[in-house]
Scaffold this motif. Structure first.
Motif, PDB file in Angstrom:
ATOM      1  N   UNK A  11      -6.446   3.123   6.738  1.00 50.31           N
ATOM      2  CA  UNK A  11      -6.238   4.252   7.803  1.00 50.31           C
ATOM      3  C   UNK A  11      -6.074   5.599   6.807  1.00 50.31           C
ATOM      4  N   UNK A  12      -5.138   5.440   5.729  1.00 53.67           N
ATOM      5  CA  UNK A  12      -5.188   7.044   4.868  1.00 53.67           C
ATOM      6  C   UNK A  12      -6.712   7.491   5.067  1.00 53.67           C
ATOM      7  N   UNK A  13      -7.859   6.639   4.360  1.00 53.95           N
ATOM      8  CA  UNK A  13      -9.159   7.428   4.289  1.00 53.95           C
ATOM      9  C   UNK A  13      -9.594   7.651   5.433  1.00 53.95           C
ATOM     10  N   UNK A  14      -9.198   6.995   6.535  1.00 54.57           N
ATOM     11  CA  UNK A  14     -10.162   7.275   7.644  1.00 54.57           C
ATOM     12  C   UNK A  14      -9.521   8.643   8.558  1.00 54.57           C
ATOM     13  N   UNK A 104       2.212   3.513  12.974  1.00 54.50           N
ATOM     14  CA  UNK A 104       2.920   2.286  12.518  1.00 54.50           C
ATOM     15  C   UNK A 104       3.182   1.646  11.143  1.00 54.50           C
ATOM     16  N   UNK A 105       1.973   1.658  10.819  1.00 53.18           N
ATOM     17  CA  UNK A 105       2.057   1.688   8.967  1.00 53.18           C
ATOM     18  C   UNK A 105       2.485   1.901   8.125  1.00 53.18           C
ATOM     19  N   UNK A 106       2.496   3.314   8.483  1.00 52.87           N
ATOM     20  CA  UNK A 106       3.235   4.206   8.009  1.00 52.87           C
ATOM     21  C   UNK A 106       5.287   3.803   7.881  1.00 52.87           C
ATOM     22  N   UNK A 107       4.933   4.071   9.118  1.00 57.59           N
ATOM     23  CA  UNK A 107       6.889   3.254   9.425  1.00 57.59           C
ATOM     24  C   UNK A 107       7.103   2.479   8.329  1.00 57.59           C
ATOM     25  N   UNK A 108       6.006   1.333   8.586  1.00 63.71           N
ATOM     26  CA  UNK A 108       6.393  -0.426   8.207  1.00 63.71           C
ATOM     27  C   UNK A 108       6.022  -0.272   7.159  1.00 63.71           C
ATOM     28  N   UNK A 109       5.533   0.254   5.805  1.00 61.80           N
ATOM     29  CA  UNK A 109       5.454   1.108   4.536  1.00 61.80           C
ATOM     30  C   UNK A 109       6.822   1.428   4.082  1.00 61.80           C
ATOM     31  N   UNK A 127       3.108   6.110   2.410  1.00 60.85           N
ATOM     32  CA  UNK A 127       3.638   7.007   4.070  1.00 60.85           C
ATOM     33  C   UNK A 127       3.580   7.494   4.484  1.00 60.85           C
ATOM     34  N   UNK A 128       4.346   8.512   4.029  1.00 52.87           N
ATOM     35  CA  UNK A 128       4.404   9.953   4.106  1.00 52.87           C
ATOM     36  C   UNK A 128       3.365  10.138   4.997  1.00 52.87           C
ATOM     37  N   UNK A 129       2.124   9.881   4.085  1.00 52.73           N
ATOM     38  CA  UNK A 129       0.994  10.406   4.431  1.00 52.73           C
ATOM     39  C   UNK A 129       0.205   9.597   5.581  1.00 52.73           C
ATOM     40  N   UNK A 130       0.504   8.662   5.708  1.00 54.20           N
ATOM     41  CA  UNK A 130       0.019   8.024   6.963  1.00 54.20           C
ATOM     42  C   UNK A 130       0.959   8.481   8.219  1.00 54.20           C
ATOM     43  N   UNK A 172      -6.376  11.280   1.518  1.00 55.43           N
ATOM     44  CA  UNK A 172      -8.056  10.557   0.391  1.00 55.43           C
ATOM     45  C   UNK A 172      -7.109   9.918  -0.940  1.00 55.43           C
ATOM     46  N   UNK A 173      -6.110  11.061  -1.379  1.00 56.01           N
ATOM     47  CA  UNK A 173      -5.837  11.399  -2.734  1.00 56.01           C
ATOM     48  C   UNK A 173      -4.703  10.047  -2.389  1.00 56.01           C
ATOM     49  N   UNK A 174      -3.627  10.064  -1.788  1.00 59.12           N
ATOM     50  CA  UNK A 174      -3.025   8.912  -1.212  1.00 59.12           C
ATOM     51  C   UNK A 174      -3.499   7.882  -1.352  1.00 59.12           C
ATOM     52  N   UNK A 175      -4.379   7.536  -0.664  1.00 58.33           N
ATOM     53  CA  UNK A 175      -5.086   6.148  -0.630  1.00 58.33           C
ATOM     54  C   UNK A 175      -5.691   5.956  -1.590  1.00 58.33           C
ATOM     55  N   UNK A 176      -6.236   6.707  -2.115  1.00 63.65           N
ATOM     56  CA  UNK A 176      -6.633   6.130  -3.579  1.00 63.65           C
ATOM     57  C   UNK A 176      -6.147   5.982  -4.591  1.00 63.65           C
ATOM     58  N   UNK A 177      -4.442   7.207  -5.133  1.00 63.31           N
ATOM     59  CA  UNK A 177      -3.626   6.580  -5.615  1.00 63.31           C
ATOM     60  C   UNK A 177      -3.093   5.309  -5.796  1.00 63.31           C
ATOM     61  N   UNK A 178      -2.715   5.094  -4.599  1.00 59.10           N
ATOM     62  CA  UNK A 178      -2.172   3.926  -3.578  1.00 59.10           C
ATOM     63  C   UNK A 178      -2.838   2.630  -4.248  1.00 59.10           C
ATOM     64  N   UNK A 179      -3.972   2.950  -3.846  1.00 58.70           N
ATOM     65  CA  UNK A 179      -5.199   1.434  -4.265  1.00 58.70           C
ATOM     66  C   UNK A 179      -5.434   0.832  -5.581  1.00 58.70           C
TER      67      UNK A 179
END
Length: 187
Positions: A11-14, A104-109, A127-130, A172-179
Motif C-alpha cells: 500500500x505504501x508503494x501504490x 487502517x494498515x498504518x494504524x495496525x502497524x 506506519x506514519x507513511x501509511x 516509496x522509500x519507507x516501503x523499500x526500506x521496510x522490505x
C-alpha cells in the motif's frame, strides 16, 4: 503479523505512485508521466527555431486532422510505467480503497509491529507513511465529492497542495526500506 507487513509495503508503494504520477489541479486530477517543461522529453511542447508547429506535424494522423502539442504530451505515456499505470492510478475508486486500507494498515502497524518488536516505535516510519497517505487520499476523495469547502490550516494546506510528490517519495522509500530491513527499529 506478516500479513500487515506485506500489506504495508504494497500500500505504501501504490500510494507513493499515486502521489507521484497523479497531479491535482484546481479540483481536476490528471496523469503526468513526463515534465512538459523538459525540452528533451518525448512529446515536449517546447519548440525550436527549425520547427514550426503550424506547418510541421509530428503525429501520423490518418484522419487528416492535426493534433496540438498538449495532446502530443498527453500521448507520451506509451512506454514503461506509464503504459501500465495509466488505467489504474487515476481511478478514484482505487484511490479511495488505497486510502482506507493505508490508514487502517498504518494504524495496525503501530499496534502490532513485525514479530517481537516494540509496539509503536517498532514500525514507526512505514506506519506514519501509511497514515499520512491514507489521510491525504481520503481527504482528496472527500473534497471531490463534498459541496462543503473544508478549511485546512495554512501549514497543512501547503503540505497538502505542494508536497504530494514528496509524500509519494517518502512512502516509496519507507516501503523499500521496510522490505529490505524488516526488523530494524523504526523501520
Amino acid at each position: 503479523m506478516l500479513q500487515f507487513y506485506f500489506l504495508s509495503i504494497l500500500l505504501n508503494l501504490v500510494a507513493g505512485l499515486i502521489f507521484i504520477y497523479v497531479v491535482k489541479d484546481e479540483g481536476e486530477t490528471s496523469l503526468v508521466f513526463s515534465d512538459p517543461d523538459d525540452p528533451f522529453a518525448e512529446g515536449s511542447s517546447s519548440t525550436s527555431s527549425d520547427f514550426n508547429p503550424e506547418t510541421d506535424d509530428l503525429d501520423l494522423n490518418l484522419d487528416g486532422e492535426s493534433s496540438s502539442a498538449s495532446e502530443t504530451s498527453k500521448k507520451s505515456t506509451e512506454g514503461g510505467l506509464g503504459a501500465l499505470a495509466a488505467p489504474f492510478l487515476g481511478d478514484k475508486t482505487l484511490q479511495l480503497v488505497v486510502g482506507i486500507l493505508s490508514a487502517l494498515t498504518g494504524l495496525m502497524k503501530l499496534l502490532s509491529p513485525i514479530q517481537y518488536d516494540i509496539a509503536i516505535i517498532g514500525d514507526l516510519i512505514p506506519s506514519l507513511a501509511g497514515l499520512a497517505a491514507g489521510a491525504v487520499l481520503l481527504l482528496d476523495w472527500y473534497q471531490e465529492r463534498s459541496e462543503v469547502e473544508l478549511a485546512l490550516p495554512e501549514s497543512i494546506q501547503g503540505i497538502y497542495e505542494g508536497g504530494r510528490k514528496y509524500l509519494g517519495i517518502f512512502c516509496i522509500i519507507a516501503a523499500v526500506l521496510h522490505f529490505i530491513f524488516p526488523r530494524v527499529l523504526f523501520l
